[in-house]
Write a protein that holds these residues in place. Structure first.
Motif, PDB file in Angstrom:
ATOM      1  N   ASP A 258       0.855  -1.185   0.000  1.00 34.30           N
ATOM      2  CA  ASP A 258       0.000   0.000   0.000  1.00 34.30           C
ATOM      3  C   ASP A 258       0.893   1.239   0.000  1.00 34.30           C
ATOM      4  OD1 ASP A 258      -1.880   2.026   0.596  1.00 34.30           O
ATOM      5  OD2 ASP A 258      -3.023   0.687   1.896  1.00 34.30           O
ATOM      6  N   TYR A 259       0.756   2.092  -1.017  1.00 35.40           N
ATOM      7  CA  TYR A 259       1.529   3.324  -1.120  1.00 35.40           C
ATOM      8  C   TYR A 259       0.579   4.511  -1.232  1.00 35.40           C
ATOM      9  CZ  TYR A 259       5.452   0.333  -2.492  1.00 35.40           C
ATOM     10  OH  TYR A 259       6.425  -0.623  -2.532  1.00 35.40           O
ATOM     11  N   THR A 260       0.962   5.632  -0.642  1.00 38.48           N
ATOM     12  CA  THR A 260       0.207   6.872  -0.779  1.00 38.48           C
ATOM     13  C   THR A 260       1.175   7.992  -1.120  1.00 38.48           C
ATOM     14  OG1 THR A 260      -1.426   6.135   0.850  1.00 38.48           O
ATOM     15  CG2 THR A 260      -1.383   8.482   0.344  1.00 38.48           C
TER      16      THR A 260
ATOM     17  N   TYR B 219       1.114  12.007  -1.467  1.00 36.92           N
ATOM     18  CA  TYR B 219       0.364  13.244  -1.232  1.00 36.92           C
ATOM     19  C   TYR B 219       0.865  14.299  -2.201  1.00 36.92           C
ATOM     20  CZ  TYR B 219      -0.943  10.752   2.940  1.00 36.92           C
ATOM     21  OH  TYR B 219      -1.417   9.801   3.790  1.00 36.92           O
TER      22      TYR B 219
ATOM     23  N   ARG C 190      -3.353   6.925  -4.114  1.00 36.44           N
ATOM     24  CA  ARG C 190      -3.117   5.726  -3.301  1.00 36.44           C
ATOM     25  C   ARG C 190      -3.158   4.521  -4.217  1.00 36.44           C
ATOM     26  NH1 ARG C 190      -6.522   3.583   1.918  1.00 36.44           N
ATOM     27  NH2 ARG C 190      -5.106   1.886   2.429  1.00 36.44           N
TER      28      ARG C 190
ATOM     29  N   ARG D   9      -2.597   0.214  -4.071  1.00 44.00           N
ATOM     30  CA  ARG D   9      -2.376  -0.948  -3.209  1.00 44.00           C
ATOM     31  C   ARG D   9      -2.698  -2.227  -3.964  1.00 44.00           C
ATOM     32  NH1 ARG D   9      -7.387   0.761   0.337  1.00 44.00           N
ATOM     33  NH2 ARG D   9      -8.984  -0.501  -0.660  1.00 44.00           N
TER      34      ARG D   9
ATOM     35  N   ARG E  62      -8.910  13.152   4.870  1.00 42.00           N
ATOM     36  CA  ARG E  62      -7.450  13.227   4.881  1.00 42.00           C
ATOM     37  C   ARG E  62      -7.102  14.654   5.273  1.00 42.00           C
ATOM     38  NH1 ARG E  62      -6.523   8.344   4.675  1.00 42.00           N
ATOM     39  NH2 ARG E  62      -5.761   7.220   2.906  1.00 42.00           N
TER      40      ARG E  62
ATOM     41  N   TRP F 275     -11.922   5.721  -7.136  1.00 42.01           N
ATOM     42  CA  TRP F 275     -10.991   4.605  -7.269  1.00 42.01           C
ATOM     43  C   TRP F 275     -11.385   3.673  -8.414  1.00 42.01           C
ATOM     44  CZ3 TRP F 275     -13.350  -0.071  -6.883  1.00 42.01           C
ATOM     45  CH2 TRP F 275     -14.595  -0.097  -6.251  1.00 42.01           C
TER      46      TRP F 275
END
Length: 134
Positions: free
Chosen positions: A6-8, A10, A63, A65, A119, A128
């Protein structure tokens, strides 16, 4: 069972964030051996992040994942809690300059949707899509 991750990322409300998001996604998928998804995933992420920074004010996030089932989930968060406009069919929107984004997502992703999410201490939404891994 596939490896999950899982990567985010910003990003500020800046159209240059679209290119940064695409390149970051390409690197993530390549490093995880999913090069076959890169072109489609880049296109979809660019549309989602582009919508997030064009149509809202404030920060955004990409995001990415991988689920235990192996699917790749790509989402763009923005600070506007209003649901996205329903996507038009590609035949209708191809004659216009804008409005193609979610039509492309619907056409190329295995599934898509949106959900309310917070957020940065702000209410907003995630739009998504999901790609299956063959």
């Amino acid at each position: 069972m596939p490896e999950t991750w899982d990567y985010t990322l910003y990003v500020p409300n800046d159209l240059r964030a679209v290119t940064i998001s695409r390149r970051t996604l390409r690197l993530i998928l390549t490093m995880h051996g999913l090069i076959g998804l890169v072109d489609t995933a880049e296109l979809l992420a660019a549309e989602l992040v582009s919508n997030a920074v064009r149509h809202t004010k404030g920060p955004a996030a990409l995001r990415v994942r991988r689920s235990p089932e192996g699917a790749v989930w790509i989402g763009a968060w923005d600070a506007d809690p209003v649901p996205p406009e329903p996507p038009g069919s590609l035949e209708v929107v191809t004659d216009r300059e804008q409005g193609l984004g979610l039509g492309l997502v619907v056409a190329w992703a295995d599934c898509w949707g949106w959900q309310p999410s917070a957020r940065f201490g702000e209410r907003g939404k995630f739009v998504w899509c999901e790609l299956g891994v063959a």
